[in-house]
Design an enzyme around this catalytic site. Sequence first.
Site, PDB file in Angstrom:
ATOM      1  N   ARG A  51       0.862  -1.274  -0.041  1.00 24.40           N
ATOM      2  CA  ARG A  51      -0.080   0.102  -0.107  1.00 24.40           C
ATOM      3  C   ARG A  51       0.759   1.270   0.108  1.00 24.40           C
ATOM      4  NH1 ARG A  51      -5.488  -1.104   1.926  1.00 24.40           N
ATOM      5  NH2 ARG A  51      -5.631  -3.052   2.690  1.00 24.40           N
ATOM      6  N   LYS A 159      -3.020 -20.355   5.236  1.00 22.29           N
ATOM      7  CA  LYS A 159      -4.223 -20.838   6.594  1.00 22.29           C
ATOM      8  C   LYS A 159      -4.138 -19.677   7.391  1.00 22.29           C
ATOM      9  CE  LYS A 159      -2.297 -21.265  10.120  1.00 22.29           C
ATOM     10  NZ  LYS A 159      -1.493 -20.779  10.941  1.00 22.29           N
ATOM     11  N   HIS A 189       2.139 -24.927   6.009  1.00 20.64           N
ATOM     12  CA  HIS A 189       3.730 -25.125   5.817  1.00 20.64           C
ATOM     13  C   HIS A 189       4.313 -26.506   6.862  1.00 20.64           C
ATOM     14  CE1 HIS A 189       3.959 -22.747   9.588  1.00 20.64           C
ATOM     15  NE2 HIS A 189       5.278 -23.374   9.729  1.00 20.64           N
ATOM     16  N   LYS A 193       7.095 -29.294   5.791  1.00 28.21           N
ATOM     17  CA  LYS A 193       8.290 -29.753   6.574  1.00 28.21           C
ATOM     18  C   LYS A 193       8.847 -31.213   6.226  1.00 28.21           C
ATOM     19  CE  LYS A 193       7.265 -27.030  10.464  1.00 28.21           C
ATOM     20  NZ  LYS A 193       8.273 -25.951  10.769  1.00 28.21           N
ATOM     21  N   GLU A 227       5.097 -24.152  21.640  1.00 25.43           N
ATOM     22  CA  GLU A 227       6.139 -23.087  21.243  1.00 25.43           C
ATOM     23  C   GLU A 227       6.582 -22.195  22.669  1.00 25.43           C
ATOM     24  OE1 GLU A 227       4.962 -20.387  17.895  1.00 25.43           O
ATOM     25  OE2 GLU A 227       3.329 -21.656  17.893  1.00 25.43           O
ATOM     26  N   ASP A 246      -5.674 -21.484  14.678  1.00 27.19           N
ATOM     27  CA  ASP A 246      -4.160 -20.978  14.399  1.00 27.19           C
ATOM     28  C   ASP A 246      -3.343 -22.550  14.107  1.00 27.19           C
ATOM     29  OD1 ASP A 246      -1.940 -19.546  13.391  1.00 27.19           O
ATOM     30  OD2 ASP A 246      -1.142 -19.788  15.298  1.00 27.19           O
ATOM     31  N   HIS A 251      -2.510 -27.078  10.753  1.00 27.44           N
ATOM     32  CA  HIS A 251      -1.515 -28.132  11.041  1.00 27.44           C
ATOM     33  C   HIS A 251      -1.836 -29.588  11.504  1.00 27.44           C
ATOM     34  CE1 HIS A 251       0.468 -24.453   9.472  1.00 27.44           C
ATOM     35  NE2 HIS A 251       0.851 -23.842  11.017  1.00 27.44           N
ATOM     36  N   LYS A 340       1.278 -21.740  23.129  1.00 26.59           N
ATOM     37  CA  LYS A 340       2.277 -20.744  23.113  1.00 26.59           C
ATOM     38  C   LYS A 340       2.673 -20.334  24.562  1.00 26.59           C
ATOM     39  CE  LYS A 340       1.163 -18.744  18.922  1.00 26.59           C
ATOM     40  NZ  LYS A 340       2.354 -19.017  17.821  1.00 26.59           N
TER      41      LYS A 340
HETATM   42  C1  BG6 Z   1       2.067 -20.568  11.961  1.00 24.43           C
HETATM   43  C2  BG6 Z   1       1.302 -20.105  13.155  1.00 24.43           C
HETATM   44  O1  BG6 Z   1       1.135 -21.024  11.055  1.00 24.43           O
HETATM   45  O2  BG6 Z   1       2.879 -21.399  12.689  1.00 24.43           O
HETATM   46  C3  BG6 Z   1       2.198 -19.410  14.158  1.00 24.43           C
HETATM   47  O3  BG6 Z   1       0.578 -18.741  12.643  1.00 24.43           O
HETATM   48  C4  BG6 Z   1       3.180 -20.258  14.693  1.00 24.43           C
HETATM   49  O4  BG6 Z   1       1.457 -18.988  15.461  1.00 24.43           O
HETATM   50  C5  BG6 Z   1       3.873 -20.858  13.395  1.00 24.43           C
HETATM   51  O5  BG6 Z   1       4.142 -19.545  15.403  1.00 24.43           O
HETATM   52  C6  BG6 Z   1       4.909 -22.047  13.740  1.00 24.43           C
HETATM   53  O6  BG6 Z   1       5.658 -22.443  12.953  1.00 24.43           O
HETATM   54  P1  BG6 Z   1       6.886 -23.202  12.909  1.00 24.43           P
HETATM   55  O7  BG6 Z   1       7.299 -23.640  11.737  1.00 24.43           O
HETATM   56  O8  BG6 Z   1       8.132 -21.745  13.416  1.00 24.43           O
HETATM   57  O9  BG6 Z   1       6.787 -24.207  13.922  1.00 24.43           O
END
Ligand code: BG6
Length: 467
Positions: A51, A159, A189, A193, A227, A246, A251, A340
Amino acid sequence: MSDKSTNLEPAILVIFGITGDLSQRYLLPALYHLVKDGLLNSQTVILGISRRDVSVDELFEQVELCINEVDKTCDPAVMKEIRERTDMFQMDLEDQAAYRALHEKLDAIETNQGVCMNRLYYLSVPPKAYAPIVRLMGEAELNKSCRHDRADTRLLVEKPFGYDLQSAQELINETVKVFKEEQIFRIDHYVAKETVQNILTFRFKNPIFESLWNNQHIAGIEISQREDQGIAGRAAFYDPLGALRDIIQNHLLQILGIVTMDQPDEFSSQQIHAKKQAVLEQVEPVPIDQVKQRAKRGQYKGYREEVNNPDSATETYAEITLFINNPRWHDVPIKLLTGKALNERKAEVDVAFHGHETSTTNRLRFRIQPNEGIELELITKKPGFSYETQTTTMDFSYQNNFGDSGHPNAYERVLVDAIRGDRTLFSTSQEVLLSWRIVQPLLDAWSKNADDLIIYEPGIADPEKSQ
Ligand code: BG6
């Protein structure tokens, strides 16, 4: 840099939201590595949409640090090349005319390169912006490329796809008006992996395990993603979502599909998706009257101040136990868990086998990250004159076997596969809907009140112990 083994066709990678967090943390560093490894076709162009008026130099000034963090050093030749390949395009995402101007810009890039290129649109923007952007793209015919007969324009989305079952369905209906299913690449993602992809290889290329892969032998499965960090400043993104949307909806349910699906006849995208969809269809959503027993949620102390929302009931920790309604998995509890601000950063799949004469069970653990690998717990006789036993571990480690370059990482893989049009690692619309169907009763129950929300101390291993 020279083109190498992947033989990618030339592409224009249009990144909406290039100055945002995801792009800075994951996408641009991934592109840096692809350039460094010479994997992108030499005519590939990165077109950043923003933007604000941001120059290429300004863009990389911010991101260079990010690359440095991963690599410790930054290769000046690669930085020069990625800068040269990148162009910026300023536009208001709500302005119809801007999309037509973008179309002209893409045509001009192709004319300049003298070649038809795959056009990939990466929506690295908040999920609620997807539908309006896609609609305006359709009106400006950005879904077409110069080779109309092939699916050479592709839409890449992050996502969560949708906010719940209904909105996901609406979003799918909106998107298919503009892009066909095979043009849509819904990124998860975690599926990209290496360690997650290897679960399929492990299961289906090592026949000794496949015969054990059922409720006769497996007592339970736990798929966890922990995390140690909090939400790291992503309040606007995270507070409306929470851990269930999330991480679990996408995932962890994708991993569940990979761990429990039947063997595909061949390792093709179509077959793998078909088998994954079939098992996701058989996952029973948690009945609403069992939510309290089968699911838990928590929020770390300090979260509300961090998101500046004193009433936030958003869960930063979520746990759910599911069952699959088919003969293979009948009665096997499958626990999904994410949080988290816990004591560690760790993602793994833990498969517990029924005990034999003793109560001890063997366990097979896929270490998704860190210390990537697979371990099998065995009961071993302790050396000596007695028959005393001990649990020992057979350990396969990526580091020891393959060295640890950390590449390709998930985003490098996502980009390469999208450019080459391989949808194996991306979620289909069916998978997305099935996953929402599974979590929907929980979303409904949790939205009613937050009585059961556990407030936990950051850094704790198990939020329940915080009580
Ligand atoms: C993302 C989430 O999809 O994955 C985040 O939105 C999360 O909240 C992240 O921290 C974790 O990914 P990775 O690959 O660092 O474990």
